[in-house]
Design an enzyme around this catalytic site. Structure first.
Site, PDB file in Angstrom:
ATOM      1  N   HIS A  43       0.853  -1.202   0.000  1.00 42.96           N
ATOM      2  CA  HIS A  43       0.000   0.000   0.000  1.00 42.96           C
ATOM      3  C   HIS A  43       0.886   1.247   0.000  1.00 42.96           C
ATOM      4  O   HIS A  43       0.688   2.155  -0.813  1.00 42.96           O
ATOM      5  CB  HIS A  43      -0.928  -0.011   1.216  1.00 42.96           C
ATOM      6  N   ASP A  68       6.471  21.270 -26.864  1.00 44.13           N
ATOM      7  CA  ASP A  68       6.551  19.925 -26.283  1.00 44.13           C
ATOM      8  C   ASP A  68       7.616  19.968 -25.202  1.00 44.13           C
ATOM      9  O   ASP A  68       8.189  21.022 -24.933  1.00 44.13           O
ATOM     10  CB  ASP A  68       6.929  18.895 -27.371  1.00 44.13           C
ATOM     11  N   TRP A  91       7.033   0.092   3.864  1.00 45.08           N
ATOM     12  CA  TRP A  91       7.534   0.812   2.680  1.00 45.08           C
ATOM     13  C   TRP A  91       8.892   1.426   2.962  1.00 45.08           C
ATOM     14  O   TRP A  91       9.626   1.791   2.044  1.00 45.08           O
ATOM     15  CB  TRP A  91       6.535   1.858   2.204  1.00 45.08           C
ATOM     16  N   SER A 111      13.366   6.149 -13.826  1.00 46.79           N
ATOM     17  CA  SER A 111      12.244   6.848 -14.443  1.00 46.79           C
ATOM     18  C   SER A 111      12.115   8.264 -13.871  1.00 46.79           C
ATOM     19  O   SER A 111      11.988   9.244 -14.610  1.00 46.79           O
ATOM     20  CB  SER A 111      10.964   6.053 -14.190  1.00 46.79           C
ATOM     21  N   SER A 112      12.176   8.382 -12.536  1.00 48.73           N
ATOM     22  CA  SER A 112      12.023   9.694 -11.909  1.00 48.73           C
ATOM     23  C   SER A 112      13.153  10.636 -12.285  1.00 48.73           C
ATOM     24  O   SER A 112      12.928  11.821 -12.536  1.00 48.73           O
ATOM     25  CB  SER A 112      12.018   9.557 -10.389  1.00 48.73           C
ATOM     26  N   HIS A 145      13.342  12.170   3.359  1.00 44.04           N
ATOM     27  CA  HIS A 145      12.719  13.432   3.717  1.00 44.04           C
ATOM     28  C   HIS A 145      12.538  14.377   2.538  1.00 44.04           C
ATOM     29  O   HIS A 145      11.444  14.891   2.337  1.00 44.04           O
ATOM     30  CB  HIS A 145      13.353  14.120   4.923  1.00 44.04           C
ATOM     31  N   GLU A 170      12.052  13.417  -0.333  1.00 49.27           N
ATOM     32  CA  GLU A 170      10.955  12.744  -1.031  1.00 49.27           C
ATOM     33  C   GLU A 170       9.599  13.268  -0.567  1.00 49.27           C
ATOM     34  O   GLU A 170       8.674  13.458  -1.347  1.00 49.27           O
ATOM     35  CB  GLU A 170      11.069  11.230  -0.797  1.00 49.27           C
ATOM     36  N   TYR A 172       8.932  16.209   0.368  1.00 54.75           N
ATOM     37  CA  TYR A 172       8.686  17.503  -0.274  1.00 54.75           C
ATOM     38  C   TYR A 172       8.504  17.361  -1.768  1.00 54.75           C
ATOM     39  O   TYR A 172       7.821  18.171  -2.396  1.00 54.75           O
ATOM     40  CB  TYR A 172       9.787  18.492   0.109  1.00 54.75           C
ATOM     41  N   SER A 219      -1.449  27.277  -5.773  1.00 53.07           N
ATOM     42  CA  SER A 219      -1.125  28.663  -6.114  1.00 53.07           C
ATOM     43  C   SER A 219      -1.632  29.059  -7.501  1.00 53.07           C
ATOM     44  O   SER A 219      -1.651  30.239  -7.840  1.00 53.07           O
ATOM     45  CB  SER A 219       0.391  28.879  -6.055  1.00 53.07           C
ATOM     46  N   HIS A 268      14.992  13.369  11.937  1.00 49.14           N
ATOM     47  CA  HIS A 268      13.812  13.467  12.806  1.00 49.14           C
ATOM     48  C   HIS A 268      12.893  12.252  12.646  1.00 49.14           C
ATOM     49  O   HIS A 268      11.956  12.091  13.411  1.00 49.14           O
ATOM     50  CB  HIS A 268      13.052  14.792  12.617  1.00 49.14           C
ATOM     51  N   HIS A 269      13.174  11.427  11.653  1.00 47.62           N
ATOM     52  CA  HIS A 269      12.435  10.162  11.536  1.00 47.62           C
ATOM     53  C   HIS A 269      13.035   9.091  12.440  1.00 47.62           C
ATOM     54  O   HIS A 269      12.544   7.977  12.491  1.00 47.62           O
ATOM     55  CB  HIS A 269      12.466   9.658  10.092  1.00 47.62           C
ATOM     56  N   THR A 296       6.540  27.242   5.503  1.00 48.18           N
ATOM     57  CA  THR A 296       5.246  26.619   5.227  1.00 48.18           C
ATOM     58  C   THR A 296       4.131  27.554   5.668  1.00 48.18           C
ATOM     59  O   THR A 296       3.118  27.718   4.971  1.00 48.18           O
ATOM     60  CB  THR A 296       5.126  25.263   5.948  1.00 48.18           C
ATOM     61  N   LYS A 352       3.499  30.279   3.154  1.00 43.14           N
ATOM     62  CA  LYS A 352       2.683  29.866   2.003  1.00 43.14           C
ATOM     63  C   LYS A 352       1.205  29.905   2.347  1.00 43.14           C
ATOM     64  O   LYS A 352       0.383  30.411   1.582  1.00 43.14           O
ATOM     65  CB  LYS A 352       3.084  28.471   1.542  1.00 43.14           C
ATOM     66  N   ARG A 385       1.647   1.536  15.116  1.00 41.05           N
ATOM     67  CA  ARG A 385       1.242   1.332  13.725  1.00 41.05           C
ATOM     68  C   ARG A 385       1.694  -0.055  13.276  1.00 41.05           C
ATOM     69  O   ARG A 385       2.460  -0.720  13.959  1.00 41.05           O
ATOM     70  CB  ARG A 385       1.833   2.423  12.837  1.00 41.05           C
TER      71      ARG A 385
END
Lengths: 373, 533
Positions: free
Chosen positions: B78, B107, B147, B175-176, B259, B261, B263, B274, B308-309, B334, B337, B456
């Site tokens: 998931h 293009d 994950w 790919s990315s 991290h 990732e 963002y 925006s 921080h993770h 943040t 924004k 979790r």
């Protein structure tokens, strides 16, 4: 038909759960140690600051949504920046963050100070149980989940659950009240995490590392927690129970532990009968092996091998003992030689060779294990 | 813009292959964008189905439907499918469609690479999903280590399918990276005359910064999985303590990728909001340049907050303090924004079509995720939140009511431009309200069970967590099935039988180059570059 029964079960459960609604918990509990209380206070502070900011920001947004809409004939204004305002709402958050950072730092520094402890317990995590070793006390034991049949799927909704469902163990960690208890964490296999919410202690148990933490409480009682780091199949089934006792009760408990250890040492030399071995072996199997190989001995297909009628347990005895004692490197099969004594392993091997219609008739004595080590 | 000078036959506006070949061999940014979006939509339903298996099992205490082993495969796949198969491809699809149109280009700069970067994805996810199908057929186990695939659970103790997983992650990464290179090359080289960097639409800006983040961190992810590969197959011990390795190193490498990732999955969402908010407020975006600077600050900070993770892994106290302070700082840009969006609405002339509803939903609910993020940055409190449902609630508020809501907003916003037909506004509103109510029934109670102490990734739980889990499961099923409303609306709009034709400008307050070309947008948007004043 079965589906209908299942649905009926769900409905009755929803109805009956209405009565226990009063028990649910919305917020973090303050706990019983200085830093669980510190964590609770800083949590509450930051939460309420967030709520106030949310009310201001969402309030402004809601006001605009209600009043500045085209359907009310509001004409768009033409401003698209305001330097003073932008500087203000960059600086003010810094100041607010400062108000959070100061108390957070204080609590953290207290938590990380493990000096001057009164006693130390080494906690070693295994898939999926905990081992506790009271350093300098000669007391050590495994602690396993005791909830019956917690690991098999039961669609009948008839599992009996008491208030400690999934949170009970066979051997509790017992500690004295008002003493600074230092905990040392490591792991035998993958990363686990030892967590008692009431103490505010959550620390990873990592193979090859020793982490430390501590707690001290003046409130005797039973405190429960769970493994908090995904550690494989039975991650949800390795609870932690700590019992905080008065000084005298703790001393009595230490006495009982030492007497039991002496008794076990004395019985190591005797010769056991088949019935004794089978009875003891079934217990050892249920505690140590059934999580993977299942009570039925059938394992989980393609994940954990079955033991019923397989050559592993019906073939060569020496090979069988070696697997139990030394494990199988690179798999989930642990080396039980360091976890179980000679009598336990002898009973276990005898049980596995004769249970589930294996009926080999083999009897293994503790002396055989001693020789094989 | 419709006046076209034809020098070569092939340059003709709408010349394109027909039939299946159009899609298989396409190098056109719109066709590839469409394929990315359909791929993402398909994965959304697959990943959502796995989530419903999880929620069904957690409906009540006890094990009713799946074994713990299979439950772990569900949580793992998931997460992987939603992160790498839904959110990221959807944003790349939107960039493919919109970036050339918004900067006045015909293009993407590198169309063949574009083709390749899309076609790696079905292969990558085919491998991943194949391992799940094999697991369901009783042949081995699919990835079951979460994950975040922490070693040594994913190395020494990983199932055989872990090597499929590693190959799959490598393909997603390639790919990315190619997608990101393409976007940077396009933005740098193909802007219309007069479009300076500080005149670019915010969506283009946020994707420009996101593309740099991708190029910086996808190789780090590739490093992590390559070290896993050699640990598993070639006798190295990067993450194996028994061989002198370090299991915590894995987490540092993973979160140095992980991290930024986070963002990567939210900056393009900021860009969409925006674009949408000023359009429906009929007022220019407030503080354009501060938006750009805030986005850049967030991108910079994302590189210095990864640990921080990992507060519970046992770091020195000075390290914990550094990562706590750095993480708290993210609240500042943040906040800027959010204040800018609110100021854009302030004294506007607002209407509330579906894109605007999803954008407003985003601002409210993303902010809730932002507040819980701030709470999580506080180390002593994080010890209590870490690896509980509080964290699950936090990142689902940010990713579902944040990133996914922004994608929905973008789809409704630009669908008329893509198809030439207006979508069904009534269905869109129903989709918004049903989703918004159910998604809060789904995720809000998770805060409570997390604070009460539910870890979790567990398949069964103590009675005290029962009520809120039931509530969450009910919310999950309503939310899951309400996404079919979007599918129906999109199909209906594409077929266009019972819908109103869209004008070129589509929305009354729309500004920008993409609204100057016809609806549906021609195959090559701008064959002669427009001039931006």
């Amino acid at each position: 038909m079965r589906a209908a029964i299942r649905v009926a079960g769900f409905i009755s459960l929803i109805l009956s759960s209405g009565q226990s609604l009063a028990e649910y918990q919305l917020d973090m509990r303050p706990g019983v140690t200085s830093f669980s209380q510190g964590a609770y206070e800083i949590h509450t502070l930051v939460m309420w600051i967030s709520v106030v900011i949310a009310i201001v920001v969402f309030g402004a947004m809601t006001y605009a949504i209600i009043n500045h809409r085209k359907s009310k004939g509001h004409k768009p204004a033409s401003f698209d920046d305001n330097l003073k305002l932008e500087i203000l709402w960059t600086i003010v958050p810094f100041i607010i963050l400062g108000f959070m950072a100061v108390p957070a730092t204080k609590v953290l520094l207290d938590m990380e100070d493990v000096s001057n402890s009164d006693m130390s317990i080494k906690v070693t995590a295994y898939q999926w149980k905990w081992h506790y070793d009271y350093l300098g006390e000669d007391i050590s034991f495994f602690s396993n989940i005791t909830t019956p049949d917690s690991l098999s799927v039961d669609t009948s909704c008839n599992v009996e659950m008491d208030e400690n469902y999934l949170l009970d163990v066979d051997n509790r960690v017992v500690v004295p009240v008002n003493k600074k208890i230092r905990l040392l964490f490591t792991s035998n296999d993958v990363i686990h995490a030892w967590w008692i919410p009431a103490f505010g202690v959550k620390k990873d148990a990592i193979p090859g590392f020793i982490n430390e933490s501590w707690f001290k409480t003046d409130k005797p009682g039973v405190y429960r927690g769970q493994c908090a780091e995904l550690c494989g199949t039975n991650h949800g089934f390795m609870p932690i129970v700590v019992e905080v006792k008065s000084e005298e009760d703790y001393a009595a408990w230490v006495g009982i532990q030492k007497a039991a250890a002496a008794e076990a040492a004395a019985s190591a030399g005797k010769t056991w009968t088949m019935d004794e071995l089978m009875a003891h072996g079934e217990k050892v199997y249920a505690t140590n092996c059934a999580a993977c190989h299942q009570t039925s001995g059938e394992g989980i297909p393609n994940v954990f091998p079955g033991l019923k009628g397989t050559p592993i347990v019906t073939g060569d005895i020496a090979k069988h003992i070696e697997i139990v004692v030394k494990g199988v490197p690179g798999t989930a099969m642990q080396a039980f030689g360091g976890q179980l004594n000679d009598a336990d392993i002898a009973a276990l091997v005898t049980y596995e060779r004769n249970a589930w219609e294996n009926n080999t008739g083999d009897i293994v004595q503790p002396s055989d294990i001693k020789a094989a080590r | 813009m419709s006046a076209v000078i034809e020098e070569h036959h092939d340059d003709h506006h709408d010349h394109k292959p027909t039939g299946i070949g159009r899609w298989l061999f396409s190098t056109n940014h719109k066709d590839i964008g469409t394929m990315y979006l359909w791929f993402s939509f398909t994965m959304l339903f697959i990943g959502g189905a796995l989530a419903l298996v999880i929620r069904a099992e957690l409906f009540q205490p006890g094990l009713q439907f799946v074994e713990p082993e299979f439950f772990n495969q569900m949580t793992t796949l998931h997460g992987l499918i939603m992160v790498f198969g839904v959110i990221m491809p959807a944003f790349v699809g939107l960039a493919n469609w919109m970036v050339p149109m918004m900067i006045g280009a015909p293009d993407m700069a590198l169309p063949r690479m574009n083709h390749w970067s899309f076609w790696l994805l079905p292969g990558a996810f085919g491998l991943l999903i194949e391992s799940l199908i094999m697991s369901m057929m009783g042949m081995g186990s699919a990835p079951n280590f979460g994950w975040t695939f922490y070693a040594p659970l994913s190395t020494t103790y990983g199932p055989d399918s872990t090597d499929f997983f590693i190959f799959s992650v490598h393909m997603m990464g390639i790919s990315s990276i190619m997608g990101a290179i393409n976007i940077i090359a396009t933005i740098m080289n193909m802007r219309a005359p007069g479009m300076t960097y500080m005149k670019m639409p915010i969506f283009v800006w946020t994707w420009f910064i996101t593309a740099y983040l991708l190029i910086a961190v996808m190789p780090v992810l590739a490093t992590a999985v390559t070290m896993m590969l050699t640990d598993r197959n070639f006798g190295t011990s990067f993450f194996d303590a028994a061989g002198g390795g370090d299991p915590v190193l894995f987490q540092h490498v993973f979160w140095f990728f992980g991290h930024p990732e986070v963002y990567i999955m939210i900056l393009p969402a900021f860009g969409i909001i925006s674009q949408v908010v000023p359009t429906f407020a009929r007022k220019k975006i407030f503080g354009y340049s501060s938006m750009v600077y805030a986005t850049s600050s967030i991108a910079f900070l994302s590189f210095i907050v990864w640990a921080h993770h990992m507060f519970t892994t046992g770091m020195p106290v000075a390290t914990e303090l550094f990562f706590m302070y750095a993480t708290m700082l993210i609240a500042v840009p943040t906040g800027v924004k959010v204040f800018n969006w609110v100021s854009t609405m302030w004294k506007g002339s607002m209407t509330f079509e579906t894109p605007m509803l999803f954008a407003i939903g985003f601002i409210f609910m993303f902010s809730i995720g932002g507040f819980t993020g701030l709470m999580l940055s506080i180390v002593p409190a994080d010890f209590q939140y870490h690896d509980t449902y509080f964290v699950v609630a936090h990142f689902h508020y940010v990713l579902v009511t944040g990133a996914l809501y922004a994608i929905y907003s973008a789809v409704y916003f630009w669908l008329p431009k893509w198809t030439g037909n207006m979508y069904d506004e009534k269905l869109g509103k129903v989709h918004f309200w049903v989703s918004t109510i159910s998604v809060n029934v789904l995720f809000f109670p998770m805060h409570f069970v997390g604070l009460a102490g539910m870890p979790r990734r567990i398949p069964d739980y103590n009675m005290q967590f029962a009520e809120f889990n039931q509530m969450a499961t009910i919310g999950a099923f309503v939310f899951g099935f309400s996404q079919l409303i979007l599918l129906w609306n999109v199909v209906k709009t594409i077929r266009g039988r019972s819908t109103v034709k869209a004008t070129d400008q589509v929305w009354e307050g729309a500004e920008g180059l993409e609204w100057t070309i016809p609806s549906p947008a021609p195959f090559h948007s701008f064959t002669t570059p427009p001039t931006v004043k």
